[in-house]
Motif scaffolding. Structure first.
Motif, PDB file in Angstrom:
ATOM      1  N   ALA A  21       0.834  -1.204   0.000  1.00 28.91           N
ATOM      2  CA  ALA A  21       0.000   0.000   0.000  1.00 28.91           C
ATOM      3  C   ALA A  21       0.863   1.246   0.000  1.00 28.91           C
ATOM      4  N   GLY A  22       1.940   1.217   0.770  1.00 28.11           N
ATOM      5  CA  GLY A  22       2.865   2.347   0.781  1.00 28.11           C
ATOM      6  C   GLY A  22       3.518   2.546  -0.573  1.00 28.11           C
ATOM      7  N   ALA A  23       3.870   1.455  -1.233  1.00 31.37           N
ATOM      8  CA  ALA A  23       4.466   1.552  -2.563  1.00 31.37           C
ATOM      9  C   ALA A  23       3.480   2.152  -3.554  1.00 31.37           C
ATOM     10  N   ARG A  24       2.222   1.727  -3.486  1.00 27.48           N
ATOM     11  CA  ARG A  24       1.212   2.289  -4.387  1.00 27.48           C
ATOM     12  C   ARG A  24       1.067   3.795  -4.177  1.00 27.48           C
ATOM     13  N   ALA A  25       1.050   4.229  -2.912  1.00 24.90           N
ATOM     14  CA  ALA A  25       0.910   5.656  -2.611  1.00 24.90           C
ATOM     15  C   ALA A  25       2.134   6.428  -3.096  1.00 24.90           C
ATOM     16  N   ALA A  26       3.327   5.873  -2.880  1.00 23.83           N
ATOM     17  CA  ALA A  26       4.551   6.551  -3.295  1.00 23.83           C
ATOM     18  C   ALA A  26       4.607   6.710  -4.806  1.00 23.83           C
ATOM     19  N   ILE A  27       4.218   5.671  -5.523  1.00 22.54           N
ATOM     20  CA  ILE A  27       4.247   5.716  -6.989  1.00 22.54           C
ATOM     21  C   ILE A  27       3.191   6.673  -7.523  1.00 22.54           C
ATOM     22  N   ALA A  28       1.994   6.615  -6.961  1.00 23.64           N
ATOM     23  CA  ALA A  28       0.935   7.518  -7.403  1.00 23.64           C
ATOM     24  C   ALA A  28       1.311   8.973  -7.153  1.00 23.64           C
ATOM     25  N   GLY A  29       2.057   9.234  -6.089  1.00 15.32           N
ATOM     26  CA  GLY A  29       2.475  10.601  -5.775  1.00 15.32           C
ATOM     27  C   GLY A  29       3.626  11.099  -6.615  1.00 15.32           C
ATOM     28  N   GLY A  30       4.327  10.192  -7.297  1.00 17.10           N
ATOM     29  CA  GLY A  30       5.375  10.625  -8.209  1.00 17.10           C
ATOM     30  C   GLY A  30       6.800  10.339  -7.771  1.00 17.10           C
ATOM     31  N   CYS A  31       7.007   9.323  -6.952  1.00 17.45           N
ATOM     32  CA  CYS A  31       8.380   9.014  -6.547  1.00 17.45           C
ATOM     33  C   CYS A  31       9.164   8.438  -7.724  1.00 17.45           C
ATOM     34  N   ASP A  32      10.475   8.542  -7.639  1.00 23.27           N
ATOM     35  CA  ASP A  32      11.363   7.969  -8.656  1.00 23.27           C
ATOM     36  C   ASP A  32      11.896   6.604  -8.247  1.00 23.27           C
ATOM     37  N   VAL A  55       5.666  -5.838  -3.113  1.00 18.46           N
ATOM     38  CA  VAL A  55       6.008  -4.480  -3.540  1.00 18.46           C
ATOM     39  C   VAL A  55       6.513  -4.476  -4.981  1.00 18.46           C
ATOM     40  N   LEU A  56       7.284  -5.482  -5.360  1.00 21.38           N
ATOM     41  CA  LEU A  56       7.725  -5.571  -6.755  1.00 21.38           C
ATOM     42  C   LEU A  56       6.541  -5.712  -7.706  1.00 21.38           C
ATOM     43  N   ALA A  57       5.500  -6.386  -7.277  1.00 18.31           N
ATOM     44  CA  ALA A  57       4.316  -6.547  -8.115  1.00 18.31           C
ATOM     45  C   ALA A  57       3.648  -5.208  -8.394  1.00 18.31           C
ATOM     46  N   VAL A  58       3.824  -4.262  -7.489  1.00 17.17           N
ATOM     47  CA  VAL A  58       3.289  -2.915  -7.677  1.00 17.17           C
ATOM     48  C   VAL A  58       4.272  -2.051  -8.466  1.00 17.17           C
ATOM     49  N   ALA A  59       5.554  -2.150  -8.138  1.00 19.52           N
ATOM     50  CA  ALA A  59       6.544  -1.223  -8.681  1.00 19.52           C
ATOM     51  C   ALA A  59       6.994  -1.566 -10.095  1.00 19.52           C
ATOM     52  N   ARG A  60       7.119  -2.848 -10.398  1.00 15.57           N
ATOM     53  CA  ARG A  60       7.627  -3.224 -11.723  1.00 15.57           C
ATOM     54  C   ARG A  60       6.768  -2.691 -12.865  1.00 15.57           C
ATOM     55  N   PRO A  61       5.437  -2.854 -12.811  1.00 15.75           N
ATOM     56  CA  PRO A  61       4.624  -2.329 -13.916  1.00 15.75           C
ATOM     57  C   PRO A  61       4.749  -0.815 -14.079  1.00 15.75           C
ATOM     58  N   ALA A  62       5.080  -0.120 -12.978  1.00 21.82           N
ATOM     59  CA  ALA A  62       5.224   1.335 -13.029  1.00 21.82           C
ATOM     60  C   ALA A  62       6.630   1.765 -13.423  1.00 21.82           C
ATOM     61  N   GLY A  63       7.540   0.799 -13.536  1.00 24.58           N
ATOM     62  CA  GLY A  63       8.916   1.132 -13.891  1.00 24.58           C
ATOM     63  C   GLY A  63       9.682   1.822 -12.785  1.00 24.58           C
ATOM     64  N   GLU A  96      18.027 -12.446  -5.258  1.00 22.86           N
ATOM     65  CA  GLU A  96      17.331 -13.559  -5.917  1.00 22.86           C
ATOM     66  C   GLU A  96      15.833 -13.283  -6.034  1.00 22.86           C
ATOM     67  N   GLY A  97      15.299 -12.521  -5.073  1.00 25.68           N
ATOM     68  CA  GLY A  97      13.881 -12.183  -5.096  1.00 25.68           C
ATOM     69  C   GLY A  97      13.534 -11.057  -6.042  1.00 25.68           C
ATOM     70  N   GLY A  98      14.545 -10.409  -6.632  1.00 25.15           N
ATOM     71  CA  GLY A  98      14.282  -9.397  -7.646  1.00 25.15           C
ATOM     72  C   GLY A  98      14.561  -7.963  -7.267  1.00 25.15           C
TER      73      GLY A  98
END
Length: 256
Positions: A21-32, A55-63, A96-98
């Motif tokens: 959830a934190g990753a989704r909020a950070a990405i939606a807000g515009g983090c790099d 978290v990778l499942a959220v972040a990878r599609p967003a690059g 190993e986990g990505g």
């Protein structure tokens, strides 16, 4: 171009999170970039495999790259042999986990534990992720001189408050660290960074990156009679967006 340089923005915004959830909020807000930790209330510990995967499942599609904390226990960074062995095992598991990057540091006698850090890096093999030296550098006797050691070891990023309780309080030291780095690694100013001080911090330090939790109090708490602890703070999309706007405005002014 240094390997750590961001994709066109002059100042990178890194947000530390401890949940999907934190990753989704950070990405939606515009983090790099995301720094992933467990137990941010303890300063951040090594995240579990399950947390990394979520978290990778959220972040990878967003690059958005995810750099994972390697910290085997709370407290200081003068580790014993068991701590160090665990940190090496955790690092390999995270890669190993990505995880695209690792965040680590170790100290001894007021200095970076360079011999151990070199061995720890060697355990990662030749295909190494991005490496960040975390705020262990803030507890050494001379953080400016330690920049040279970090660069020599191969760290591409250094997270620091300039040896102070907050990045603003340590701004003059951070500026000296950035000058010493001279583009060889990315100096990330962190500790107490918020939309109200971000522009002044960039101006005072000349850093290429800011780091913060952008968090607010959780919506609910728990009955702590049994020692379970408070609810974790919540990453705020609005605070991340405000930081993004301040950084971009400052960057645009600098380009006029």
């Amino acid at each position: 171009m240094p390997k750590w340089e961001s994709d066109g923005r002059s100042v990178t915004l890194e947000i530390c999170v401890e949940s999907a959830a934190g990753a989704r909020a950070a990405i939606a807000g515009g983090c790099d970039r995301i720094e992933l930790c467990a137990a941010l209330a303890l300063g951040g510990l090594t995240p579990s495999a399950g947390l990394l995967a979520s978290v990778l499942a959220v972040a990878r599609p967003a690059g958005v790259p995810v750099h994972a904390m390697v910290r085997p226990r709370p407290g200081g960074f003068d580790y014993d042999a068991d701590d160090l062995a665990l940190a090496a095992a955790e690092a390999r598991a995270l890669v190993e986990g990505g995880a695209q990057g690792l965040v680590f540091g170790a100290t001894g006698d007021g200095r970076l534990a360079t011999e151990y850090l070199a061995r720890w890096i060697e355990t990662l093999g030749t295909e190494r992720p991005a490496l960040t030296l975390h705020r262990a550098i803030d507890v050494v006797d001379d953080p400016v001189a330690a920049v040279e050691q970090a660069v020599a070891l191969g760290f591409g990023h250094i997270l620091t408050s300039g040896g102070a309780a907050s990045a603003m309080a340590g701004a003059s030291v951070i500026a000296r660290m950035a000058e010493r780095a001279d583009g060889r690694c990315e100096i990330i100013a962190g500790a107490g960074v918020n939309p109200g001080n971000a522009a002044a911090l960039i101006e005072a330090t000349g850093v290429g990156a800011l780091h913060g939790s952008a968090s607010v109090a959780a919506d609910a708490d728990v009955d702590d009679r049994f020692g379970f602890g408070p609810m974790p703070r919540r990453t705020s999309e609005d605070v991340v967006r405000q930081l993004r706007q301040v950084i971009d405005h400052k960057s645009n002014l600098g380009q006029l």
